[in-house]
Design an enzyme around this catalytic site. Sequence first.
Site, PDB file in Angstrom:
ATOM      1  N   ASP A 229       0.805  -1.225   0.000  1.00  0.00           N
ATOM      2  CA  ASP A 229       0.000   0.000   0.000  1.00  0.00           C
ATOM      3  C   ASP A 229       0.830   1.264   0.000  1.00  0.00           C
ATOM      4  OD1 ASP A 229       0.623  -0.607   2.886  1.00  0.00           O
ATOM      5  OD2 ASP A 229      -0.434   1.286   3.155  1.00  0.00           O
TER       6      ASP A 229
ATOM      7  N   ASP B  85       5.892   0.322   3.192  1.00  0.00           N
ATOM      8  CA  ASP B  85       6.285  -0.881   3.914  1.00  0.00           C
ATOM      9  C   ASP B  85       5.999  -2.112   3.050  1.00  0.00           C
ATOM     10  OD1 ASP B  85       3.516  -1.237   4.068  1.00  0.00           O
ATOM     11  OD2 ASP B  85       3.397  -0.343   6.052  1.00  0.00           O
TER      12      ASP B  85
ATOM     13  N   TYR C 115      -4.832   0.711   9.627  1.00  0.00           N
ATOM     14  CA  TYR C 115      -6.044   0.893   8.820  1.00  0.00           C
ATOM     15  C   TYR C 115      -7.277   0.426   9.583  1.00  0.00           C
ATOM     16  CZ  TYR C 115      -2.865   1.994   5.044  1.00  0.00           C
ATOM     17  OH  TYR C 115      -1.898   2.578   4.279  1.00  0.00           O
TER      18      TYR C 115
ATOM     19  N   GLU D 188       5.685   9.798   2.950  1.00  0.00           N
ATOM     20  CA  GLU D 188       5.361   8.452   2.481  1.00  0.00           C
ATOM     21  C   GLU D 188       4.356   8.496   1.335  1.00  0.00           C
ATOM     22  OE1 GLU D 188       4.496   4.029   4.370  1.00  0.00           O
ATOM     23  OE2 GLU D 188       3.952   5.796   5.535  1.00  0.00           O
TER      24      GLU D 188
END
Length: 498
Positions: free
Chosen positions: A84, A87, A235, A475
Site C-alpha cells: 500500500d 512498507d 487501517y 510516504e
Amino acid sequence: MAAILRCCLLLALVAGLLLGNAAALPHHGPAKHDYRDALTKSILFFEGQRSGRLPPSQRVSWRRSSGLSDGSSAKVDLTGGYYDAGDNVKFGFPLAFSSTMLAWSVLEFGGMMKGELQHARDAVRWGADYLLKATAHPDTVYVQVGDAGKDHACWERPEDMDTPRTVYKVDPSTPGSDVAAETAAALAAASLVFRKSDPAYSSRLVARAKRVFEFADKHRGVYSAKLSSYVCPYYCSYSGYQDELLWGAAWLHRATKSPVYLSYIKVNGQLLGADEQDNTFGWDNKHAGARILLSKSFLVQKLGALQEYKAHADSFICSMVPGTPTDQTTYTRGGLLFKLSDSNMQYVTSSSFLLLTYAKYLVSAKKTVSCGGVAVTPQRLRAIARRQVDYLLGSNPMGMSYMVGYGAKYPKKLHHRASSLPSVAAHPGKIGCSQGFTGLYSAAANPNVHVGAVVGGPNQNDQFPDQRSDYEHSEPATYINAPLVGALAYLAHSSGQL
C-alpha cells in the site's frame, strides 16, 4: 463569525492572486504543467508497488519479484497485489479502495488516456487479480498478508523480507462488512473496465463481486473489531461499515443495472448514512464517493428514484467551494485543500477527482450547483480541481513538485523501504532487518527514484522538510495516486496534451 471568515478568505484569495498563488480561482491561458507526463508517471508508480512475480513487461527495473510464498501459511495463493505504501504489508482495505479508484479513473477518463490506457488497465488488472485470489473461498475475504508490527520493526527491501507473512481474514465468525464491501466495489468497478476488452474476465469479476457483497451485507460488523491488534492503528475502520455497504451497492448497481441493487439502495440508503455530513473521502469513509456515483444515475441516466443523491452530492461539493456560504474546507495560505496532517495529499487527489467527475455529470445533464444561493458552474469545479493538481505538481510556495520524478524539484528522501535501499541489481546480497535502518536514517537521497510516487505532502503552513523518517508527509501510497490518474487524464486532455 462566518461572514468575517468569508471576508478573510476573500482577502486571502486576493492576496494569493497578487502573489501568484490564487487558491481556487479559474485559470486562463496555457496549461502550467505537463499533465500528460504526470499521468504517465502516476500510473508507472503502481509497478513499483507490485508484490508477487513480476512480468516481463515490468518497467520499474529496480524492483524484483517478492512475496512469492504469500498465503502458504493458510494454504491459499495470495501472491500478487500491491504494497500500500512504504512498507511490505499487503493491507486489503486500502488495496481494495485503491483498486476501486483506479478503475473509476479509467471508467470516467480512460477515453482521454490514449497511449496510457493500456498501462492503466494493467494496473487495474494487477489489483483485481489479487482480489480474486483473496475472495476465492465463499464467505471469506483474506484481508491482510504480513504482521504489521514485525514488518515495521524492520527496514527491508520486499525482495529480502523475512518477517512473518501471517494471513488474516474475515468470515462469518469474524465479520468485516467494511473491507468485504470495499472489495466487492473494487471487483464490480474492475468488471466495467474490462467489459468490452475481456468479457469473460469481466463476467468473472462481477460474479465474484455479487457473492462478496452478499457476504458483507449478511454478516455485518467492522473488521477492526476482532482484528484490531493486527490492522490498527494502521487501517482501522473508523467510519464503520455502513458507508462501504452503500458504496458497494452503488458499484454493483452500476455494474449490473439490476433492480436488486437499486431496491437495496432505496430501502437502506438513509440507514447507511446517505445524507450524513461527512465530507472527507478516502480509504476509510466512502459516503461522499457513493453520493457522487449515485448522482450519475439521476443526472445522466435520468433515474428518478435516485434524485435525492443529487442533493447529497451537491452538499459535499459545496463544502469545497471557497467564498460560498456552504464552504467548510480549510485551505492553506498557498491554496492547498487541507484535511489532516497525516497523508493529506490523499484527500487532495480524491477530492479533485470527485470535483472533475461531478462536473462531467453536470455538463451532461446541463445542470449547475446552488451553494447557499450561489450558482456554481461545472467550469468552476474544474478550476478548483485544477488548482489543487497544479499545487501538487509544483505551483506552490516551495516550488516543490510532490510527485517524485516530475519537475525540477521533488522529494528525494521518501519514506519507502524499496526506494531507500540499494536495488537487488546494485546490491545482490541480502540486506537484513536491522542493517536496513542505515537506509532509513541516511542523509543521502533515495538510490531508486520511485517515479510517479506522490508523497503525503506539506504541512498546514505549506512547508515540506523532505525527511525520510517523517512518514506523515514523506510516504507515498496507492490511494494517493489512484484518483489522481483520472484527474490528470482529464487535465491533459482538456489542455490539448492528449
